[in-house]
Design a protein around this motif. Sequence first.
Motif, PDB file in Angstrom:
ATOM      1  N   VAL A 275      -1.027  -5.893  11.634  1.00 34.13           N
ATOM      2  CA  VAL A 275       0.092  -5.222  10.998  1.00 34.13           C
ATOM      3  C   VAL A 275      -0.033  -5.320   9.486  1.00 34.13           C
ATOM      4  O   VAL A 275      -0.047  -6.419   8.926  1.00 34.13           O
ATOM      5  N   TYR A 276      -0.161  -4.170   8.841  1.00 38.86           N
ATOM      6  CA  TYR A 276      -0.039  -4.082   7.391  1.00 38.86           C
ATOM      7  C   TYR A 276       1.459  -3.922   7.111  1.00 38.86           C
ATOM      8  O   TYR A 276       2.035  -2.863   7.372  1.00 38.86           O
ATOM      9  N   PRO A 277       2.120  -4.959   6.586  1.00 39.29           N
ATOM     10  CA  PRO A 277       3.581  -4.903   6.505  1.00 39.29           C
ATOM     11  C   PRO A 277       4.101  -3.983   5.407  1.00 39.29           C
ATOM     12  O   PRO A 277       3.383  -3.642   4.452  1.00 39.29           O
ATOM     13  N   ARG A 278       5.345  -3.576   5.588  1.00 38.77           N
ATOM     14  CA  ARG A 278       6.046  -2.804   4.562  1.00 38.77           C
ATOM     15  C   ARG A 278       5.887  -3.519   3.220  1.00 38.77           C
ATOM     16  O   ARG A 278       6.060  -4.730   3.115  1.00 38.77           O
ATOM     17  N   GLY A 279       5.562  -2.737   2.199  1.00 38.11           N
ATOM     18  CA  GLY A 279       5.383  -3.309   0.878  1.00 38.11           C
ATOM     19  C   GLY A 279       3.953  -3.586   0.504  1.00 38.11           C
ATOM     20  O   GLY A 279       3.675  -4.107  -0.575  1.00 38.11           O
ATOM     21  N   THR A 280       2.995  -3.207   1.377  1.00 38.59           N
ATOM     22  CA  THR A 280       1.575  -3.448   1.112  1.00 38.59           C
ATOM     23  C   THR A 280       0.977  -2.288   0.318  1.00 38.59           C
ATOM     24  O   THR A 280       1.272  -1.118   0.576  1.00 38.59           O
ATOM     25  N   LEU A 281       0.107  -2.632  -0.620  1.00 43.29           N
ATOM     26  CA  LEU A 281      -0.674  -1.655  -1.376  1.00 43.29           C
ATOM     27  C   LEU A 281      -2.133  -1.837  -0.987  1.00 43.29           C
ATOM     28  O   LEU A 281      -2.673  -2.943  -1.113  1.00 43.29           O
ATOM     29  N   ALA A 282      -2.790  -0.779  -0.493  1.00 38.65           N
ATOM     30  CA  ALA A 282      -4.158  -0.915   0.017  1.00 38.65           C
ATOM     31  C   ALA A 282      -4.979   0.329  -0.297  1.00 38.65           C
ATOM     32  O   ALA A 282      -4.441   1.391  -0.624  1.00 38.65           O
ATOM     33  N   MET A 283      -6.300   0.173  -0.182  1.00 43.60           N
ATOM     34  CA  MET A 283      -7.222   1.264  -0.467  1.00 43.60           C
ATOM     35  C   MET A 283      -7.496   2.099   0.778  1.00 43.60           C
ATOM     36  O   MET A 283      -7.703   1.566   1.869  1.00 43.60           O
ATOM     37  N   ALA A 284      -7.528   3.414   0.610  1.00 41.84           N
ATOM     38  CA  ALA A 284      -8.034   4.311   1.647  1.00 41.84           C
ATOM     39  C   ALA A 284      -9.554   4.357   1.525  1.00 41.84           C
ATOM     40  O   ALA A 284     -10.117   4.078   0.466  1.00 41.84           O
ATOM     41  N   ASN A 285     -10.221   4.702   2.616  1.00 45.36           N
ATOM     42  CA  ASN A 285     -11.678   4.788   2.554  1.00 45.36           C
ATOM     43  C   ASN A 285     -12.204   5.744   3.610  1.00 45.36           C
ATOM     44  O   ASN A 285     -11.456   6.236   4.453  1.00 45.36           O
ATOM     45  N   ALA A 286     -13.514   5.998   3.563  1.00 46.72           N
ATOM     46  CA  ALA A 286     -14.174   6.853   4.544  1.00 46.72           C
ATOM     47  C   ALA A 286     -15.151   6.055   5.377  1.00 46.72           C
ATOM     48  O   ALA A 286     -16.115   6.591   5.899  1.00 46.72           O
TER      49      ALA A 286
END
Length: 293
Positions: free
Chosen positions: A217-228
């Motif tokens: 679970v990536y919790p509410r409030g997380t900032l993360a990178m998108a990737n391919a």
Amino acid sequence: MPSNAQRRQAAKRKLERQLERRAERERRRRRTTIALSALGVIVVLGAGVALWAVNRGDDTASEASGGEVTESESGSEYAALPAGRTEPLPETVNCAYPADGREPSKPAQPPRTEGILTTGEGNTDISVSMETNQGNIGLILHNDDSPCTVNSFLSLASQNFYDGTTCHRLTTSPSLQVLQCGDPSGSGSGGPGYQFANEFPTDQFPTDDPAAQEPVVYPRGTLAMANAGPDTNGSQFFLVYGDSVLPPQYTVFGTIDETGLATLDKIAAAGVEGGAADGAPALETTITSVRMD
């Protein structure tokens, strides 16, 4: 006045409490439903996280990851995202930002690569204001967890790379609630012309560890990178406004403050264009500036 570390710990504790409440609601929901929404967890079937991976117009997204994000037979809860590194990084690290073979969507120079600080006053938690036409989104960047990612993000911000760009994707399914931004082309396929490796939490797993593909679970409030796919980070990132289930293959490099979450809630409440669960936000969202506080 509380220190950055104290504010970070308080934010983590609050997110943990929110996660516990949401997990209990999810348990009750499971008792009355047969399967998750077809546009929720099921969107990442087959190619693992293919639909979530940034589509850059080639086949890398469809080969990004094995393993399906599905409910286990035992019905047990998904694990929480690790709270932090098990072992701290050295005081400085070196980073690599090789060219990805694509034209930048907007002119940008790669960041510096040597002697990137991870700790010390002003270097552990870095406050950033991301102004949008829908309101401010305050960010706390975690330099001690993902220094190469933070270094890239701040470098692009200092070059005004994000200014005037749209947040091109909103996802509103029960298990994936994010707003994706950072592509000047607005197509979901653009980037800065370079790429770099995954950091936390991916690097907390040994190479080829099956657990690295199991959903958390990536919790509410997380900032993360998108990737391919593995180690293809560029400029695109996503903001989690509701607990989201993903394998730990997306670098976490910060958290979102309460003001930012209120802005995201407003954008999410308006939904996706055309009433879909995944697509451009109905409430057009443009980043006007990204600046350190």
